[in-house]
Structures are given as structure tokens and as C-alpha cells.
Design an enzyme around this catalytic site. Structure first.
Site, PDB file in Angstrom:
ATOM      1  N   GLU A  51       0.833  -1.202   0.000  1.00 31.05           N
ATOM      2  CA  GLU A  51       0.000   0.000   0.000  1.00 31.05           C
ATOM      3  C   GLU A  51       0.868   1.253   0.000  1.00 31.05           C
ATOM      4  OE1 GLU A  51      -1.103   1.901   3.527  1.00 31.05           O
ATOM      5  OE2 GLU A  51      -1.178   0.023   4.681  1.00 31.05           O
ATOM      6  N   LYS A 185      -4.793  -2.346  15.242  1.00 27.07           N
ATOM      7  CA  LYS A 185      -4.301  -1.439  16.290  1.00 27.07           C
ATOM      8  C   LYS A 185      -5.254  -1.447  17.487  1.00 27.07           C
ATOM      9  CE  LYS A 185      -2.050   1.675  13.005  1.00 27.07           C
ATOM     10  NZ  LYS A 185      -2.537   1.068  11.744  1.00 27.07           N
TER      11      LYS A 185
END
Length: 701
Positions: A51, A185
Site C-alpha cells: 500500500e 491497532k
């Protein structure tokens, strides 16, 4: 009356790659794949998608650029090709050059591009970094099965009320690609994220010794994955299984942070809690939350979180590349071992001629009127037959007492089953059966008189006849008396075979199939290793143009002018080719090559030396319109019978006679190669002597 040498052409409408779901991505003005990526994918080599939001929004400059280049270097070091995805001035790039990476790293106006943002960014010609969802879309449409990132998005805290759920999760539910990440996360609701993935059918696995699901900076989140893989090979098997099942959903492989960097995880987690509270107090929401928290955490930990983030991404790249390599190896081994039809290498070794080319299932629609009216239903008949230039030539040779080895590819579908059942009389042991590929199909609409009105072809699988696949038959190639190449196969495969021919002094016949493909061997010096070619006049023009020689703007009509042009265009090729056979439709056949006793010798020359060149014209045999049933295989019958005559060491007149008679049988049959074709019915000594052509001889030099 019509010539048995009339060559048909096809308007081929390509389906595109099987991974493509819409046509606009194939438009080069919107979607660009770097040449190194295209080459690696074409050769079935491992590619890793990366990405670019980590470049545009994840880290400050120059850390972002340095990290991006380090990650690409890690991928290369592990044996894979990196394909960083980004959007530059409205163009979706799969694979970025060094200059393009620099541009994204320093572009202050770059946007964060998710699935929903793609239409806007592209239509406005903007630049941006692709998130997990946008990168998955681009990678999947380019045919890349493995994507490495840092961490994916998820369900935000209080997401049950705010409905703030990352598009990464829904993309994983509908795009079949493996995402290698460090989990989710801890600023997100990890439990609800895993529940959401389960609802959308996403297979979640932890990479390592346990099934503990990692929380980015921490190897444990308090949750578990549904399964666990311990090494690249196990991960590759999991991914391959998911892709083979056709579930249309992704696989999430969660890789825990390396132990040496996990020690600071608790300090980072504490900082995250402070940052989350501050973001809430300041009213920061949506896509602004993550960058705010990451920057705040970096400040609170005095850069330790950034160091851990970089280490984590490097580790993911290393693991992801190893998995991509293992997946590529497994898929190639499956293709070589499990997707060929009853391969028997002892039968392969029996062949003195090898044919490499396409197999098609043909549908011939013949009208009952002189013209076909488009836009309405026309009276006629439709029949199914089995064709493909390579298959046709191998079929012809098989019926003329040879056992050619046919190297080709078909799909693992009903059409493929039908092909193999029909071709039982042929050696199909080197025909690969490919999962998730369709057997090539061709539909010809012809008039009552046999003229082609329209041809439609789905030929994408021919590109799977790769150099890598063909190379396993190098022993058969190097010992063959003759190798025939069909112009449908990839350029790299043609170049490879020509290299083998040069090394082992093998005779190669190139059948160009149409004017667009005629140029393939002539794009490099590969053509200098050819011995024979059988173009029509248009294809011969293409060959000359590719080599930089002048060609007529308009082709002539009269016999004398046609022959003159054919001789002129054949002359440059004869600097290296042994013989050029030019099919001239209603004007017959022109054989150009080395002079021998008032004719042209078709037999292979033993040494390359200066030769006296000449050309011999053979008028065409004729068939009435009423007799003509199928025009798709006449040229292939001609070529196959010519080859049979050469292999039987017949003189040139006999070889040509065999070719003409085989082509006439083809025209009168619903099949491209007549099932009634035998050596007796085309043997010049046994066949009727009527219509024996009158020859015209001319010296070239």
C-alpha cells in the site's frame, strides 16, 4: 468457385484476465501496471502488493520514503517482485518507479484513497496513497494474490453506535486476496472487528506458534484467530485453498511484532490510551483519528512507536514475501504436476515433431442466404467442432501417420473434457488443464458461400502456454525433427523455443495465424532461428514492416503483380529462413527457397551457406460453394500436410500436392481437419490426378 487456400481471419474480443471484474480497469488511461510487474505475473513469479498510505499519511518525510524503499528491497531480497500501489494524477499505478515513490513521499496534496474515493480521485486527476481496501482492489485486478501492509482498519470504539467501520473489513469480505498484516491497532475495538470479519466470511489466521491475535504493537490482544499457520508453506496452502474454492473473500494473516520490539509495546499501549482520550476530547473523528493518534503516540514515546512501526512493517514484508514465494512455487508445481492431462513422458519421447499452440472449441454458424443481416435473426445452421491452429496442425499430422506432441492449455471445464474426448487419437499428454481458466472458444459466422462475416474469439488461455510450462519439454524439443509454433502463444515462449532451436539446430515452422500475431518472432533476432513460415500476403507484409523493410500501401489484385510482391517480400526473410510458403488465396501458393533441379527444396538444409533462391507458384485447387462447409481449417490442413510431406522426405511437388488435397478435404468437412483425412487420400501417387496444378518457376536471385 473458391480457393482451398482461402485464409480466414477472426475479430477477437478478449475477455481480459479472469481476475478482472469490470472493463474500465483495462483502460491504460486509468490503470497502469509497471512492466516489471506484468513480466513477473506473465511468468508466474511471486509478486507482493504494497500500500502507499504509509508513504503519504503514515510517516513524515523522509522516513516514509526511506521505509518504502527498504520494504521494496526486503521483498526483492526474499525473491519476490514488489508492487507498490498508488494513484498519481488520476492514474492507478500497480508498481511505482523510484521517481514515482519520491513524488508520493513529498506530495503535500496527496489524498488518502479508499474504495469510495477512487471515482473522485481518478475523475479529478488527483494523487493519493491507497489504503488497504483500494490496494486490495488494484492488486486483485492486476492478478496479485498477496498484499503486505502494516495493520488493517477495523471497527472503531463505540462503533456499534457510530457505525464507524473501516472499508478494509468489507473489502476483505468480497475481494479474494491474502492480506499480511500485524493485526489490528489497539485504538480499535478488536473483538468487534473479529466478529465483523467472521460475519463476512473472512478466514483469519495467526502466523506463528500460537493462534493469539496480535494487536499491532503487541503480540497479544486477548483474542484468538480461528486458525494458525506455522510457516510460509502452511500459509501458502491456506491461501491456495481459499483461492481454489472461489469464495470471493479474502484471507487475513496476522503476524505478531518481532519479540525484540515487543518489549516497548506496553509503553506504546499506554501512550495510545492517552492519545485516544485526547482525540475524543478534541472532537477528532473519522479518517482524522488514526493519523492524529499515531502522531501523538510518536511524540509521547519519543519516537519509539515510529521505530516499532518501521520494524513491524519490515517484518511483515519479509514474512509476506516468503509466503508469496511459497504460494507461487505451490501453484507452479500444481500446474506442472496436477493440471496436465494424463501426462506420460514415455509417450512424449516417441514424438518426432512437436506442435506448440492453441486449442479451441469452434462454433460454426453458416447462413442460408448470400449475405448476413446484422441486428436480426438469420436462417442457418450451427455446428460445434474442435479447432485451434496448434490443435488443427497436430490433428492433421496425427491422421497422416505421425504422432506429434501437442503442447497447449485448456480449462478444467466441460469444453476441455469435450476436447480431450474428441482428440483421443492424438498425443495430448502435454496439454495442461488449468483451474479457473476457460477453454478457448471461437465462433465464426459464415455466409452460404462460405465467406467469413464475423468471428468472435475467447483466447486468453493461450497466454498460459508460457515459457516456464514449455521448458519442461526441452528434451522433446531438442530431439524433434520439426517444431511448429502457432502465433497465438506468448512472445517469450516463441523466443525460448527459437533459442532451443538455435542451440540444437532444430527446424522450426512458424504459423503466424493472423496479421497481428505475424510479427511476434520478428520483434527480436528470434526469427533468425526459424526454418519455415507460412504467411499469407498480409502477414508477410507485417513481418517485413516489423523488420523495417518497405511494404506496398495497397496490395495488388492481378496474379502477376501478386506474385511479384510476394517474391519481393519473401526475399529478406530468406536471408535466414530455409523456406517461405506464401498462401495467396484464390491465386494459389508460392513456395520460396533454395533452388534445386528446377524447383524449390523443402527438405532441411544441412549447412547454412550462400544459396541460389527461386520461387515456384502453384495455382489453387477449387471447390464449389455448395461443397464448402467450413473455412476455418483449410490453411492449417495445408500446413500440416506440408509438414508431413517434409518429414516423409518427399519432393516439393508431392508435399504441396498433399497440402492442397488436405485443404480441399477440410473445406468439404464440418470439422477444421476432416475426420476422413488419411495418408492414402492425399498421397500424390494414389490420389486422383485431376486438377493437378500447372507450375510457374521464377528465379529470385
Amino acid at each position: 468457385m473458391r480457393s482451398v487456400l482461402k485464409r480466414t481471419s477472426a475479430l477477437v474480443l478478449r475477455r481480459g484476465l479472469t481476475t478482472y471484474q469490470s472493463t474500465w480497469w483495462k483502460n491504460d488511461s486509468l490503470f497502469r501496471v509497471h512492466p516489471s510487474i506484468s513480466r513477473a505475473l506473465a511468468e508466474n513469479q511471486p509478486v507482493v502488493a504494497l500500500e502507499s498510505t504509509i508513504i503519504t499519511h503514515g510517516m513524515p518525510y523522509p522516513h516514509n520514503l526511506r521505509t518504502a524503499k527498504e520494504v521494496e528491497a526486503i521483498v526483492r531480497a526474499e525473491g519476490a517482485t514488489p508492487a507498490t500501489v498508488g494513484i498519481i494524477k488520476g492514474k492507478v499505478h500497480v508498481g511505482l518507479s523510484s521517481e514515482e515513490l519520491d513524488h508520493l513521499a513529498q506530495c503535500t496534496s496527496s489524498l488518502k484513497v479508499s474504495r469510495r474515493d477512487l471515482p473522485h480521485v481518478i475523475s479529478k486527476g488527483l494523487s493519493g496513497g491507497t489504503t488497504v481496501s483500494a490496494t486490495m482492489i488494484a492488486a486483485h485486478r492486476a492478478g496479485i494474490p498477496v498484499f503486505v501492509t502494516g495493520g488493517i482498519g477495523g471497527v472503531h470504539r463505540d462503533g456499534e453506535n457510530s457505525l464507524d467501520i473501516s472499508a478494509d473489513l468489507t473489502e476483505l469480505g468480497k475481494t479474494p486476496i491474502a492480506v499480511i498484516s500485524a493485526g489490528v491497532k489497539s485504538i480499535l475495538d478488536i473483538g468487534r472487528t473479529l466478529e465483523f470479519l467472521e460475519t463476512h466470511g473472512v478466514c483469519v489466521a495467526t502466523y506463528g506458534k500460537s493462534n493469539n491475535f496480535p494487536a499491532f504493537f503487541s503480540p497479544q490482544s486477548g483474542f484468538t484467530s480461528s486458525c494458525q499457520v506455522g510457516n510460509p508453506a502452511e500459509a501458502a496452502k491456506l491461501i491456495a485453498s481459499a483461492l481454489s474454492l472461489g469464495l470471493h473473500s479474502g484471507v487475513l494473516l496476522a503476524v505478531p511484532i518481532p519479540e525484540e520490539h515487543a518489549a516497548s509495546g506496553q509503553q506504546i499501549e499506554d501512550a495510545i490510551q492517552v492519545a485516544v482520550a485526547e482525540a475524543s476530547a478534541n472532537g477528532i473523528t473519522g479518517r482524522d483519528v488514526t493519523p492524529f493518534i499515531l502522531q501523538k503516540v510518536n511524540d509521547l514515546t519519543e519516537g519509539k512507536s515510529l521505530q516499532a512501526n518501521i520494524a513491524l512493517i519490515r517484518n511483515n514484508a519479509r514474512v509476506g514475501s516468503q509466503i508469496a514465494c511459497a504460494l507461487s512455487k505451490q501453484m507452479n508445481e500444481t500446474e506442472l504436476k496436477g493440471q496436465t492431462h494424463s501426462r506420460n513422458h514415455s509417450s512424449c519421447s516417441e514424438s518426432d515433431v512437436v506442435v506448440i499452440g492453441g486449442i479451441n472449441v469452434d462454433f460454426i454458424a453458416k447462413g442460408k442466404t448470400k449475405t448476413i443481416e446484422f441486428g436480426q435473426t438469420n436462417p442457418g445452421s450451427v455446428c460445434q467442432s474442435f479447432g485451434g491452429v496448434g490443435r488443427n496442425i497436430a490433428d492433421c499430422l496425427s491422421r497422416l501417420d505421425h504422432r506429434p506432441l501437442l503442447i497447449s492449455a485448456i480449462g478444467a471445464d466441460s469444453n476441455g473434457d469435450a476436447v480431450l474426448n474428441y482428440c483421443k487419437h492424438m498425443n495430448t499428454s502435454a496439454v495442461a488443464r488449468l483451474e479457473e481458466q476457460s477453454t478457448a472458444t471461437y465462433c465464426a459466422v459464415i455466409t452460404e458461400s462460405g465467406e467469413l462475416s464475423l468471428g468472435l474469439g475467447d483466447m486468453d488461455i493461450h497466454q498460459q502456454i508460457t515459457e516456464q510450462y514449455v521448458s519442461q519439454f526441452e528434451k522433446q524439443l531438442s530431439s524433434a525433427k520439426l517444431v511448429c509454433l502457432d502465433g497465438n502463444i506468448p512472445v517469450s515462449t516463441i523466443d525460448y523455443v527459437c533459442g532451443i532451436a538455435k542451440k540444437h539446430n532444430i527446424n522450426v515452422w512458424y504459423e503466424p495465424t493472423d496479421s497481428e500475431k505475424a510479427c511476434k518472432p520478428f520483434l527480436s533476432d528470434a526469427w533468425k532461428s526459424l526454418s519455415y513460415s507460412s504467411p499469407n500476403l498480409v502477414e508477410l507484409c507485417t513481418m517485413n514492416k516489423t523488420l523495417g523493410f518497405p511494404t506496398p500501401a495497397v496490395l495488388p489484385n492481378s496474379v502477376e503483380e501478386v506474385l511479384s510482391v510476394a517474391v519481393t517480400l519473401s526475399r529478406p526473410l530468406l536471408e535466414h529462413l530455409h523456406c517461405v510458403v506464401v498462401t495467396l488465396g484464390a491465386h494459389g501458393l508460392l513456395v520460396c527457397g533454395e533452388h534445386d533441379a528446377g524447383s524449390v527444396t523443402l527438405q532441411p538444409r544441412k549447412e547454412r551457406k550462400r544459396r541460389q533462391l527461386c520461387a515456384v507458384h502453384y495455382p489453387a485447387l477449387t471447390v464449389t460453394a455448395e461443397e464448402t462447409m467450413n473455412v476455418s481449417g483449410a490453411g492449417d490442413s495445408l500446413a500440416g500436410a506440408l509438414m508431413a510431406g517434409i518429414l516423409q522426405q518427399r519432393d516439393t511437388d508431392s508435399c504441396v500436392r498433399m497440402g492442397l488435397l488436405a485443404a480441399r478435404l477440410s473445406l468439404a468437412s464440418p470439422h477444421p481437419i476432416s475426420p476422413t483425412l488419411t495418408l492414402d487420400c492425399v498421397d500424390p501417387d494414389k490420389a486422383p490426378s485431376q486438377n493437378r496444378p500447372k507450375l510457374t518457376y521464377r528465379c529470385i536471385d
